[in-house]
Design a protein around this motif. Structure first.
Motif, PDB file in Angstrom:
ATOM      1  N   ASP A 239      -3.152 -19.562  21.250  1.00 30.64           N
ATOM      2  CA  ASP A 239      -2.520 -18.501  21.180  1.00 30.64           C
ATOM      3  C   ASP A 239      -3.748 -17.394  20.164  1.00 30.64           C
ATOM      4  O   ASP A 239      -4.303 -18.204  19.666  1.00 30.64           O
ATOM      5  CB  ASP A 239      -1.330 -18.655  20.393  1.00 30.64           C
ATOM      6  N   GLN A 240      -3.269 -16.340  20.318  1.00 27.53           N
ATOM      7  CA  GLN A 240      -4.214 -15.449  19.337  1.00 27.53           C
ATOM      8  C   GLN A 240      -3.471 -14.470  18.830  1.00 27.53           C
ATOM      9  O   GLN A 240      -2.214 -14.080  19.543  1.00 27.53           O
ATOM     10  CB  GLN A 240      -5.516 -14.572  20.043  1.00 27.53           C
ATOM     11  N   PRO A 241      -3.862 -13.583  17.758  1.00 31.28           N
ATOM     12  CA  PRO A 241      -3.072 -12.601  17.162  1.00 31.28           C
ATOM     13  C   PRO A 241      -2.705 -11.479  18.196  1.00 31.28           C
ATOM     14  O   PRO A 241      -3.388 -11.042  19.041  1.00 31.28           O
ATOM     15  CB  PRO A 241      -3.847 -12.182  15.922  1.00 31.28           C
ATOM     16  N   ALA A 242      -1.535 -10.906  17.894  1.00 32.91           N
ATOM     17  CA  ALA A 242      -1.033  -9.524  18.708  1.00 32.91           C
ATOM     18  C   ALA A 242      -1.958  -8.501  18.365  1.00 32.91           C
ATOM     19  O   ALA A 242      -2.351  -7.829  19.265  1.00 32.91           O
ATOM     20  CB  ALA A 242       0.189  -9.314  18.304  1.00 32.91           C
ATOM     21  N   ALA A 243      -2.847  -8.250  17.308  1.00 27.32           N
ATOM     22  CA  ALA A 243      -3.596  -7.375  16.911  1.00 27.32           C
ATOM     23  C   ALA A 243      -4.944  -7.505  17.922  1.00 27.32           C
ATOM     24  O   ALA A 243      -5.455  -6.383  18.362  1.00 27.32           O
ATOM     25  CB  ALA A 243      -4.027  -7.362  15.484  1.00 27.32           C
ATOM     26  N   LEU A 244      -5.160  -8.723  18.172  1.00 26.30           N
ATOM     27  CA  LEU A 244      -6.559  -9.129  18.798  1.00 26.30           C
ATOM     28  C   LEU A 244      -6.036  -8.657  20.453  1.00 26.30           C
ATOM     29  O   LEU A 244      -6.970  -8.218  21.190  1.00 26.30           O
ATOM     30  CB  LEU A 244      -7.002 -10.307  18.953  1.00 26.30           C
ATOM     31  N   ASP A 245      -4.543  -9.052  20.928  1.00 31.45           N
ATOM     32  CA  ASP A 245      -4.308  -8.449  22.237  1.00 31.45           C
ATOM     33  C   ASP A 245      -4.549  -7.061  22.207  1.00 31.45           C
ATOM     34  O   ASP A 245      -5.230  -6.482  23.387  1.00 31.45           O
ATOM     35  CB  ASP A 245      -2.838  -8.923  22.347  1.00 31.45           C
ATOM     36  N   ARG A 246      -4.017  -6.278  21.338  1.00 27.72           N
ATOM     37  CA  ARG A 246      -4.093  -4.978  21.375  1.00 27.72           C
ATOM     38  C   ARG A 246      -5.492  -4.220  21.516  1.00 27.72           C
ATOM     39  O   ARG A 246      -5.940  -3.341  22.242  1.00 27.72           O
ATOM     40  CB  ARG A 246      -3.199  -4.229  20.311  1.00 27.72           C
ATOM     41  N   ALA A 247      -6.143  -4.862  20.639  1.00 26.79           N
ATOM     42  CA  ALA A 247      -7.757  -4.380  20.523  1.00 26.79           C
ATOM     43  C   ALA A 247      -8.559  -4.703  21.830  1.00 26.79           C
ATOM     44  O   ALA A 247      -9.307  -4.035  22.240  1.00 26.79           O
ATOM     45  CB  ALA A 247      -8.440  -5.076  19.308  1.00 26.79           C
ATOM     46  N   VAL A 248      -8.426  -5.839  22.669  1.00 23.15           N
ATOM     47  CA  VAL A 248      -9.125  -6.350  23.528  1.00 23.15           C
ATOM     48  C   VAL A 248      -9.141  -5.518  24.818  1.00 23.15           C
ATOM     49  O   VAL A 248      -9.863  -5.275  25.772  1.00 23.15           O
ATOM     50  CB  VAL A 248      -8.825  -7.733  23.895  1.00 23.15           C
ATOM     51  N   VAL A 249      -7.827  -4.991  25.018  1.00 24.27           N
ATOM     52  CA  VAL A 249      -7.364  -4.344  26.015  1.00 24.27           C
ATOM     53  C   VAL A 249      -8.423  -3.092  26.422  1.00 24.27           C
ATOM     54  O   VAL A 249      -9.090  -2.919  27.505  1.00 24.27           O
ATOM     55  CB  VAL A 249      -6.085  -3.909  26.353  1.00 24.27           C
ATOM     56  N   PRO A 250      -8.404  -2.092  25.303  1.00 24.87           N
ATOM     57  CA  PRO A 250      -9.430  -0.939  25.772  1.00 24.87           C
ATOM     58  C   PRO A 250     -11.006  -1.493  25.742  1.00 24.87           C
ATOM     59  O   PRO A 250     -11.920  -0.955  26.709  1.00 24.87           O
ATOM     60  CB  PRO A 250      -9.147   0.026  24.547  1.00 24.87           C
ATOM     61  N   ALA A 251     -11.299  -2.553  24.921  1.00 23.29           N
ATOM     62  CA  ALA A 251     -12.563  -2.912  24.974  1.00 23.29           C
ATOM     63  C   ALA A 251     -13.058  -3.627  26.299  1.00 23.29           C
ATOM     64  O   ALA A 251     -14.204  -3.241  26.900  1.00 23.29           O
ATOM     65  CB  ALA A 251     -12.720  -3.922  24.025  1.00 23.29           C
ATOM     66  N   ALA A 252     -11.770  -4.317  26.860  1.00 27.82           N
ATOM     67  CA  ALA A 252     -12.386  -5.120  28.195  1.00 27.82           C
ATOM     68  C   ALA A 252     -12.455  -4.029  29.378  1.00 27.82           C
ATOM     69  O   ALA A 252     -13.340  -4.054  30.283  1.00 27.82           O
ATOM     70  CB  ALA A 252     -11.180  -5.993  28.500  1.00 27.82           C
ATOM     71  N   ARG A 253     -11.583  -2.865  29.163  1.00 25.29           N
ATOM     72  CA  ARG A 253     -11.677  -1.998  30.096  1.00 25.29           C
ATOM     73  C   ARG A 253     -12.807  -1.228  30.185  1.00 25.29           C
ATOM     74  O   ARG A 253     -13.591  -0.748  31.358  1.00 25.29           O
ATOM     75  CB  ARG A 253     -10.280  -0.910  30.065  1.00 25.29           C
ATOM     76  N   ALA A 254     -13.511  -0.943  28.993  1.00 25.73           N
ATOM     77  CA  ALA A 254     -14.711  -0.354  28.952  1.00 25.73           C
ATOM     78  C   ALA A 254     -15.805  -1.084  29.420  1.00 25.73           C
ATOM     79  O   ALA A 254     -16.669  -0.651  30.294  1.00 25.73           O
ATOM     80  CB  ALA A 254     -15.286   0.104  27.379  1.00 25.73           C
ATOM     81  N   VAL A 255     -15.793  -2.357  29.401  1.00 27.42           N
ATOM     82  CA  VAL A 255     -16.787  -3.257  29.917  1.00 27.42           C
ATOM     83  C   VAL A 255     -16.665  -3.329  31.421  1.00 27.42           C
ATOM     84  O   VAL A 255     -17.843  -3.352  32.263  1.00 27.42           O
ATOM     85  CB  VAL A 255     -16.839  -4.717  28.920  1.00 27.42           C
ATOM     86  N   VAL A 256     -15.586  -3.278  31.869  1.00 27.58           N
ATOM     87  CA  VAL A 256     -15.183  -3.382  33.369  1.00 27.58           C
ATOM     88  C   VAL A 256     -15.871  -2.233  33.888  1.00 27.58           C
ATOM     89  O   VAL A 256     -16.595  -2.261  35.097  1.00 27.58           O
ATOM     90  CB  VAL A 256     -13.752  -3.603  33.480  1.00 27.58           C
TER      91      VAL A 256
END
Length: 307
Positions: A239-256
């Motif tokens: 598991d990972q913190p909910a804050a990391l879940d929220r942060a990773v989505v826009p970051a991953a979209r930018a990399v994609v």
């Protein structure tokens, strides 16, 4: 494989459009950079099946040759989705022969496992196709249109004909996938070996020849975990913190977005998954087939036998 060897040579022509064709959602989803996140998700989830955990752990391949094992698996999925029909059938038959040798005893239950077991093959298939679509929706263009989603799940059923599971058992809609996960959940579990495998696939160890995979797996892991329900994260102890879940989505979209072009995708895959890169390169270099038609797996097998 009798007529085409990996890595694929882009100069080789595409015989036909395989099982789905250029306008299919499968071609679109499986050749998107989000498929790499979906693939890490799928191979991690495989370990919730205790029989597959035993097969993977006994073979030891993901630890001794992680790049080779992961590259072979993803390239297989990609060949089935976008390759010409003959190559897809040849590849699936080769994989079934390799899996036929992977048998043994699952140590907790004492039951015999086989990598070609239909229940295990169905779990691999459903988690693969579902995970790649989930990543496409979260980090790529978003949900497919209702018509394309219906077609995607219909194509998932067709692709299952190349494995030992019965197409009749393959969920053919999003709701059917949910029902399948609920139905199999009671037999899903983890163990020390399962958790070792899941954690290793999320963050592969470094070493000679492994540093690209070491880096890629760690960059993908937060996005992969963000796609998973809480109960899976807790069961797998990743598991990972909910804050990391929220942060990773826009970051991953930018990399994609930055890696969306065929050239960028191939550059990312080159040092990490070279066989998958060669399949993707061949795919983009051959958009039009010698015979621009799609066929069924049964028709492809019959053509191969009569060739």
């Amino acid at each position: 494989m009798s007529t085409r060897r990996w890595p694929f040579d882009p100069a080789l022509t595409r015989r036909d459009h395989g099982f789905f064709g250029p306008d299919s959602p499968s071609w679109k989803v499986w050749t998107h950079p989000t498929a790499l996140i979906g693939f890490q998700r799928a191979v991690t989830l495989e370990h919730f099946d205790p029989m597959l955990t035993a097969a993977v752990a006994d073979a030891d391949g993901i630890y001794t040759d992680p790049r080779g094992r992961l590259d072979g698996t993803l390239s297989y999925f990609l060949v089935v989705a976008v390759g010409d029909s003959r190559t897809a059938v040849e590849t699936s038959e080769l994989l079934m022969r390799v899996h036929a040798r992977a048998t043994g005893i699952e140590p907790i239950s004492g039951k015999r496992y086989g990598a070609n077991n239909p229940d295990s093959q169905l779990w691999i298939h459903v988690t693969g196709w579902h995970s790649v679509l989930k990543a496409y929706e979260m980090f790529g263009p978003g949900p497919l249109s209702p018509a394309d989603e219906d077609r995607y799940w219909a194509e998932c059923v067709v692709a299952a004909e190349l494995q030992t599971c019965s197409p009749a058992d393959v969920p053919a809609s999003r709701q059917a996938v949910r029902e399948y996960f609920e139905r199999v959940r009671p037999r899903l579990c983890t163990s020390e070996r399962a958790q070792r495998g899941m954690h290793y696939l999320l963050r592969t160890e470094g070493g000679r020849g492994r540093w690209p995979l070491w880096a890629t797996s760690r960059m993908l892991a937060p996005a992969t975990i963000a796609t998973l329900p809480k109960w899976m994260r807790v069961l797998g102890d990743f598991d990972q913190p909910a804050a990391l879940d929220r942060a990773v989505v826009p970051a991953a979209r930018a990399v994609v977005r930055a890696t969306r072009s065929p050239a960028a995708m191939q550059a990312v895959l080159g040092p990490t998954l070279p066989v998958t890169r060669s399949v993707l390169r061949w795919h983009f270099a051959n958009p039009v087939a010698e015979i621009p038609e799609t066929v069924t797996p049964a028709e492809a097998r019959e053509r191969l036998r009569s060739a």
